[in-house]
Design an enzyme around this catalytic site. Structure first.
Site, PDB file in Angstrom:
ATOM      1  N   THR A  41      -6.614  32.776 -10.862  1.00  0.00           N
ATOM      2  CA  THR A  41      -7.499  31.889 -10.104  1.00  0.00           C
ATOM      3  C   THR A  41      -8.188  32.625  -8.968  1.00  0.00           C
ATOM      4  OG1 THR A  41      -6.266  29.866 -10.630  1.00  0.00           O
ATOM      5  CG2 THR A  41      -7.551  29.857  -8.604  1.00  0.00           C
ATOM      6  N   GLY A 144       0.678  30.455 -11.420  1.00  0.00           N
ATOM      7  CA  GLY A 144      -0.225  29.908 -10.415  1.00  0.00           C
ATOM      8  C   GLY A 144      -0.343  28.404 -10.397  1.00  0.00           C
ATOM      9  N   GLU A 187     -14.490  25.226   3.183  1.00  0.00           N
ATOM     10  CA  GLU A 187     -15.222  26.452   2.876  1.00  0.00           C
ATOM     11  C   GLU A 187     -16.418  26.174   1.974  1.00  0.00           C
ATOM     12  OE1 GLU A 187     -11.485  29.634   3.226  1.00  0.00           O
ATOM     13  OE2 GLU A 187     -12.410  29.251   1.275  1.00  0.00           O
ATOM     14  N   ASP A 312       2.169  30.416  -6.502  1.00  0.00           N
ATOM     15  CA  ASP A 312       1.890  28.981  -6.387  1.00  0.00           C
ATOM     16  C   ASP A 312       2.838  28.121  -7.205  1.00  0.00           C
ATOM     17  OD1 ASP A 312      -0.211  29.890  -4.908  1.00  0.00           O
ATOM     18  OD2 ASP A 312      -1.792  28.973  -6.115  1.00  0.00           O
ATOM     19  N   HIS A 444     -13.101  48.064  24.034  1.00  0.00           N
ATOM     20  CA  HIS A 444     -14.109  47.172  24.605  1.00  0.00           C
ATOM     21  C   HIS A 444     -15.498  47.647  24.196  1.00  0.00           C
ATOM     22  CE1 HIS A 444     -16.179  44.584  27.463  1.00  0.00           C
ATOM     23  NE2 HIS A 444     -16.866  45.654  27.871  1.00  0.00           N
TER      24      HIS A 444
END
Length: 466
Positions: A41, A144, A187, A312, A444
């Site tokens: 995926t 998944g 998103e 998953d 910086h």
């Protein structure tokens, strides 16, 4: 029949990484993938293509809204070619998937294309253009997840779509309704908002990205509203129906009153479910829980001693990098090593702009657990780097133990937050204090100076630039 030390079912980030690590450790390894391309995926219809569209749409948005302020004047109308944008996304996906094929060859991993199903605990039948059977001393399940939905929603994949279809639309929606205010919905909602769609997000909970720190949710919603995205939080969708080229969505508002909204496209983004279809787990005796997740112990071992599961398909956050860590963990466990995973230190990221990233405990979790803490925040707009790039939205928040000063959580909204969060992960892996970060020199001007300033704010409230 071919025999292997390890067979991996599924070639997503967890599966292919597990296979590579097993091969590196000297195990004869096979990987089984039902689709014609490797990567699962994430690479095919998830992380990689969505980020490609986010980047392309970001460039377009900058050209339309911000180039003039930078002194960049473009003659004529700025045009957006959706077909070309999708084609670039597809090219990125192909290149990435081809890279996984290269890695399989490089590490001498045998690749089987087809559906892998357990015949028993040590034999796997692979059904594709032909049927093959292999024997594996150990197997890693890495199949998944798939998008979830509600029983009353019919996903026609044309007007009522999941994230998979949203990545390859032929036209820009006039109005896109997103059901679910989580990472994926936000998103993809922002992608199409940038390209010209009206976007409405309907969320059942009282805030978007509800699993993240409340201050982060509040800030992200404020920024996205400023970008003209609309939000209906604490609203419950009750029905979705397609009528011709129109989608009618019924929902209850905060007061429980029935409401209706019409749109040309509806993106259902209400989470994902473990994908174990066709695995034949029952033939091997592997147990799953009531949510369909494969049950594992602390070693990611199922109740069948030679079968493991990662990613998953097991409990925990559904994140590609979490799956990768688990893939390495299982491979090294099989090799007799003693790896570890600290799940508290796996970062979460939302790739909107500004980005959102977090690791460790939220402020709400610390309160719930009764842990005494102190907090320090620093706004991104106070940074010279932010003013130089016109990325002024967001903040960094550091949470530290009130007594020991150890960092317990870091939460940020801002430009490049997805990259910056790694500094917090490193610090927390080595149990750094807020003062440790505050005494480190940060270049910086950079966005990461906000982390130092937030750490200073958490250390006796002594931020230097606020």
């Amino acid at each position: 029949m071919s025999t292997y030390d390890v067979a991996v079912i599924g070639s997503g980030p967890g599966g292919y990484v597990a296979a590579i690590r097993c091969a590196q450790l000297g195990m004869k390894t096979a990987i089984i993938e039902k689709y014609n391309t490797l990567g699962g995926t994430c690479l095919n219809v998830g992380c990689i293509p969505s980020k490609a569209l986010l980047d392309s749409s970001h460039h377009y948005d900058d050209a339309v809204k911000h180039f003039e302020a930078h002194g960049i004047e473009l003659s004529g109308d700025i045009k957006m070619n959706l077909e070309k944008m999708i084609a670039r996304k597809d090219a990125v996906v192909k290149q990435t998937c081809d890279g996984i094929t290269f890695l399989m060859d490089k590490n001498k991993i045998d690749v089987y294309t087809g559906v892998g199903s357990f015949k028993d605990a040590t034999h796997i039948t692979i059904t594709g253009e032909s049927t093959t059977e292999i024997e594996a001393k150990n197997t890693i399940i890495a199949t998944g997840s798939k998008p979830s939905s509600f029983p009353f929603i019919k996903l026609d994949k044309e007007r009522v779509i999941t994230s998979t279809e949203a990545l390859k639309l032929k036209e820009i929606p006039k109005h896109l309704v997103v059901i679910g205010g989580g990472v994926i919905g936000l998103e993809l909602g922002q992608v199409y908002k940038r390209l010209g769609s009206d976007v409405t997000v309907i969320e059942y909970m009282d805030r978007i990205v509800p699993g993240m720190d409340k201050a982060v949710s509040k800030e992200l919603q404020k920024v996205l509203k400023k970008q003209k995205m609309k939000f209906l939080t604490s609203h419950k969708v009750t029905n979705v129906e397609t009528i011709g080229n129109e989608v009618v969505i019924n929902y209850e508002d905060k007061k429980g009153q029935p409401q209706e909204i019409k749109t040309d496209y509806c993106l259902v983004s209400v989470g994902r479910r473990p994908y174990t279809d066709g695995l034949g787990l029952e033939n091997a005796g592997v147990k799953v829980n009531e949510r369909g997740m494969v049950e594992t112990n602390d070693h990611l071992q199922t109740n069948v001693s030679n079968i493991y599961a990662i990613g998953d398909v097991v409990k925990g956050a559904m994140l590609a990098h979490k799956a990768e860590e688990e893939g390495v963990f299982v491979a090294e466990t099989l090799a007799g090593q003693k790896p570890h995973i600290n799940y508290n230190l796996i970062p979460g990221v939302v790739y909107t702009w500004p980005e959102v990233a977090a690791v460790g405990k939220t402020e709400e979790q610390l309160k719930e657990e009764g842990i005494a803490y102190k907090a320090g925040s620093f706004p991104m707009r106070a940074l010279g780097r932010s003013r130089a790039s016109m990325d002024l939205d967001g903040f960094v928040k550091v949470l530290a133990d009130k007594n020991t000063d150890e960092i317990l959580g870091v939460h940020m909204v801002g430009a490049r937050a997805a990259d910056m969060i790694a500094e917090a992960v490193v610090a927390m892996e080595y149990r750094a204090s807020a003062e440790d970060i505050s005494r480190m020199s940060h270049a910086h001007p950079t966005f990461t100076e906000a982390i130092k300033e937030a750490a200073l704010a958490a250390t006796d409230n002594r931020a230097l630039h606020m």
